[in-house]
Design a protein around this motif. Structure first.
Motif, PDB file in Angstrom:
ATOM      1  N   ARG A 217      14.854 -14.145   2.139  1.00 35.63           N
ATOM      2  CA  ARG A 217      14.961 -15.560   2.465  1.00 35.63           C
ATOM      3  C   ARG A 217      13.861 -15.931   3.448  1.00 35.63           C
ATOM      4  N   PRO A 218      13.312 -17.136   3.343  1.00 33.83           N
ATOM      5  CA  PRO A 218      12.261 -17.553   4.274  1.00 33.83           C
ATOM      6  C   PRO A 218      12.723 -17.471   5.726  1.00 33.83           C
ATOM      7  N   GLY A 219      11.858 -16.906   6.572  1.00 31.14           N
ATOM      8  CA  GLY A 219      12.113 -16.860   8.000  1.00 31.14           C
ATOM      9  C   GLY A 219      13.132 -15.840   8.469  1.00 31.14           C
ATOM     10  N   THR A 220      13.684 -15.012   7.559  1.00 35.44           N
ATOM     11  CA  THR A 220      14.724 -14.065   7.971  1.00 35.44           C
ATOM     12  C   THR A 220      14.165 -12.757   8.491  1.00 35.44           C
ATOM     13  N   ASN A 221      12.982 -12.405   8.117  1.00 39.86           N
ATOM     14  CA  ASN A 221      12.411 -11.119   8.513  1.00 39.86           C
ATOM     15  C   ASN A 221      11.077 -11.293   9.219  1.00 39.86           C
ATOM     16  N   SER A 222      11.084 -11.869  10.400  1.00 42.16           N
ATOM     17  CA  SER A 222       9.848 -12.044  11.145  1.00 42.16           C
ATOM     18  C   SER A 222       9.300 -10.666  11.506  1.00 42.16           C
ATOM     19  N   PRO A 223       8.025 -10.429  11.238  1.00 42.42           N
ATOM     20  CA  PRO A 223       7.462  -9.097  11.487  1.00 42.42           C
ATOM     21  C   PRO A 223       7.414  -8.764  12.977  1.00 42.42           C
ATOM     22  N   ASN A 224       7.530  -7.499  13.279  1.00 40.20           N
ATOM     23  CA  ASN A 224       7.438  -7.011  14.642  1.00 40.20           C
ATOM     24  C   ASN A 224       6.028  -7.279  15.158  1.00 40.20           C
ATOM     25  N   ALA A 225       5.937  -7.986  16.275  1.00 40.91           N
ATOM     26  CA  ALA A 225       4.630  -8.405  16.798  1.00 40.91           C
ATOM     27  C   ALA A 225       3.767  -7.203  17.180  1.00 40.91           C
ATOM     28  N   ARG A 226       4.354  -6.228  17.843  1.00 46.90           N
ATOM     29  CA  ARG A 226       3.587  -5.053  18.266  1.00 46.90           C
ATOM     30  C   ARG A 226       3.053  -4.290  17.054  1.00 46.90           C
ATOM     31  N   ARG A 227       3.883  -4.118  16.034  1.00 47.98           N
ATOM     32  CA  ARG A 227       3.460  -3.428  14.815  1.00 47.98           C
ATOM     33  C   ARG A 227       2.378  -4.236  14.092  1.00 47.98           C
ATOM     34  N   SER A 228       2.562  -5.558  14.028  1.00 48.44           N
ATOM     35  CA  SER A 228       1.574  -6.420  13.358  1.00 48.44           C
ATOM     36  C   SER A 228       0.220  -6.338  14.040  1.00 48.44           C
ATOM     37  N   LEU A 229       0.220  -6.321  15.371  1.00 48.98           N
ATOM     38  CA  LEU A 229      -1.052  -6.255  16.094  1.00 48.98           C
ATOM     39  C   LEU A 229      -1.690  -4.877  15.991  1.00 48.98           C
ATOM     40  N   LEU A 230      -0.876  -3.823  15.954  1.00 42.21           N
ATOM     41  CA  LEU A 230      -1.429  -2.486  15.712  1.00 42.21           C
ATOM     42  C   LEU A 230      -2.124  -2.471  14.358  1.00 42.21           C
ATOM     43  N   GLU A 231      -1.460  -3.008  13.340  1.00 41.66           N
ATOM     44  CA  GLU A 231      -2.050  -3.039  11.993  1.00 41.66           C
ATOM     45  C   GLU A 231      -3.300  -3.910  11.966  1.00 41.66           C
ATOM     46  N   LEU A 232      -3.287  -5.015  12.723  1.00 41.89           N
ATOM     47  CA  LEU A 232      -4.500  -5.838  12.809  1.00 41.89           C
ATOM     48  C   LEU A 232      -5.631  -5.040  13.451  1.00 41.89           C
ATOM     49  N   GLY A 233      -5.341  -4.319  14.518  1.00 39.99           N
ATOM     50  CA  GLY A 233      -6.354  -3.477  15.164  1.00 39.99           C
ATOM     51  C   GLY A 233      -6.929  -2.457  14.196  1.00 39.99           C
ATOM     52  N   ILE A 234      -6.059  -1.857  13.390  1.00 39.33           N
ATOM     53  CA  ILE A 234      -6.507  -0.877  12.395  1.00 39.33           C
ATOM     54  C   ILE A 234      -7.396  -1.557  11.351  1.00 39.33           C
ATOM     55  N   VAL A 235      -6.969  -2.728  10.872  1.00 38.23           N
ATOM     56  CA  VAL A 235      -7.775  -3.467   9.887  1.00 38.23           C
ATOM     57  C   VAL A 235      -9.135  -3.823  10.474  1.00 38.23           C
ATOM     58  N   LEU A 236      -9.169  -4.247  11.744  1.00 36.90           N
ATOM     59  CA  LEU A 236     -10.448  -4.594  12.375  1.00 36.90           C
ATOM     60  C   LEU A 236     -11.350  -3.365  12.497  1.00 36.90           C
ATOM     61  N   LEU A 237     -10.775  -2.211  12.804  1.00 37.91           N
ATOM     62  CA  LEU A 237     -11.564  -0.967  12.820  1.00 37.91           C
ATOM     63  C   LEU A 237     -12.118  -0.677  11.426  1.00 37.91           C
ATOM     64  N   GLU A 238     -11.265  -0.816  10.415  1.00 37.35           N
ATOM     65  CA  GLU A 238     -11.690  -0.541   9.046  1.00 37.35           C
ATOM     66  C   GLU A 238     -12.803  -1.493   8.608  1.00 37.35           C
ATOM     67  N   LEU A 239     -12.704  -2.761   8.992  1.00 39.94           N
ATOM     68  CA  LEU A 239     -13.752  -3.729   8.641  1.00 39.94           C
ATOM     69  C   LEU A 239     -15.062  -3.411   9.344  1.00 39.94           C
ATOM     70  N   TRP A 240     -14.980  -3.010  10.594  1.00 42.51           N
ATOM     71  CA  TRP A 240     -16.197  -2.726  11.357  1.00 42.51           C
ATOM     72  C   TRP A 240     -16.880  -1.450  10.858  1.00 42.51           C
ATOM     73  N   LEU A 241     -16.068  -0.434  10.570  1.00 43.53           N
ATOM     74  CA  LEU A 241     -16.611   0.884  10.232  1.00 43.53           C
ATOM     75  C   LEU A 241     -16.679   1.144   8.727  1.00 43.53           C
ATOM     76  N   PHE A 242     -16.138   0.251   7.921  1.00 43.91           N
ATOM     77  CA  PHE A 242     -16.117   0.366   6.466  1.00 43.91           C
ATOM     78  C   PHE A 242     -15.592   1.717   5.985  1.00 43.91           C
ATOM     79  N   ARG A 243     -14.445   2.068   6.515  1.00 43.49           N
ATOM     80  CA  ARG A 243     -13.716   3.240   6.036  1.00 43.49           C
ATOM     81  C   ARG A 243     -12.260   3.057   6.395  1.00 43.49           C
ATOM     82  N   SER A 244     -11.406   3.851   5.810  1.00 43.52           N
ATOM     83  CA  SER A 244      -9.979   3.695   6.040  1.00 43.52           C
ATOM     84  C   SER A 244      -9.486   4.593   7.168  1.00 43.52           C
TER      85      SER A 244
END
Length: 188
Positions: A76-103
């Motif tokens: 349902r919309p709005g029932t499962n708001s993502p964990n902010a700390r986990r979301s930002l960790l994943e964003l940090g990982i994505v930013l590393l992957e974009l900068w370094l072009f590897r997983s």
């Protein structure tokens, strides 16, 4: 789709990072980030990369990333708001992957660290990768990624939550603003 990292300038990498970070802040309260988003959720259209044969200084098509998500019928919309700390960790990982072009997984294999989906394993991997890659990043980008991985933002409750306006403002100030300032207008 494989993208040749040599075709991306620093400005294009920062611009793509800005688009991804802005998307996170726009979508945190929707079903699009449930349960969490990773680089596996992000796609770049083929049209954006259509001129990959052109040298990077002539690459003028802005990259248009989007997030793909398979919705569950029971969600349902709005029932499962993502964990902010986990979301930002994943964003940090994505930013590393974009900068370094590897997983993150390729880094883990290289340094013989375990992989997995748990927060602790991903945090340890991201922290190790961040520390070893720090000399390869521009100072402002290193600060953005460090803040995301370590979740060092102001809060009004002591715990990062997406419904906390102080927290969201802090993320905008220390993630979006530095990325935005480093983007050329054509790539925003």
């Amino acid at each position: 789709m494989q993208i040749n990292p040599r075709l991306f300038t620093v400005v294009q990498r920062v611009s793509l990072s800005f688009n991804v970070a802005a998307s996170l802040l726009q979508l945190y309260s929707t079903q699009w980030l449930t349960p969490s988003f990773t680089s596996e959720s992000i796609y770049v259209t083929a049209e954006s990369c259509a001129s990959t044969h052109v040298p990077s200084q002539n690459f003028s098509i802005p990259l248009k990333p989007f997030i793909m998500h398979k919705f569950q019928e029971t969600t349902r919309p709005g029932t499962n708001s993502p964990n902010a700390r986990r979301s930002l960790l994943e964003l940090g990982i994505v930013l590393l992957e974009l900068w370094l072009f590897r997983s993150l997984e390729s880094y883990a294999t290289e340094v013989n660290m375990p992989t997995g989906d748990s927060f602790g394993i991903r945090f340890d991997l991201a922290q190790s990768w961040l520390n070893s890659s720090a000399p390869l990043m521009l100072p402002f980008y290193l600060d953005v990624v460090t803040r995301c991985v370590e979740c060092t933002f102001a809060t009004s409750t002591g715990v990062p939550r997406w419904d906390d306006i102080v927290f969201r403002r802090s993320v905008c100030k220390y993630v979006l603003r530095p990325l935005w300032k480093s983007c050329l207008p054509d790539f925003r």
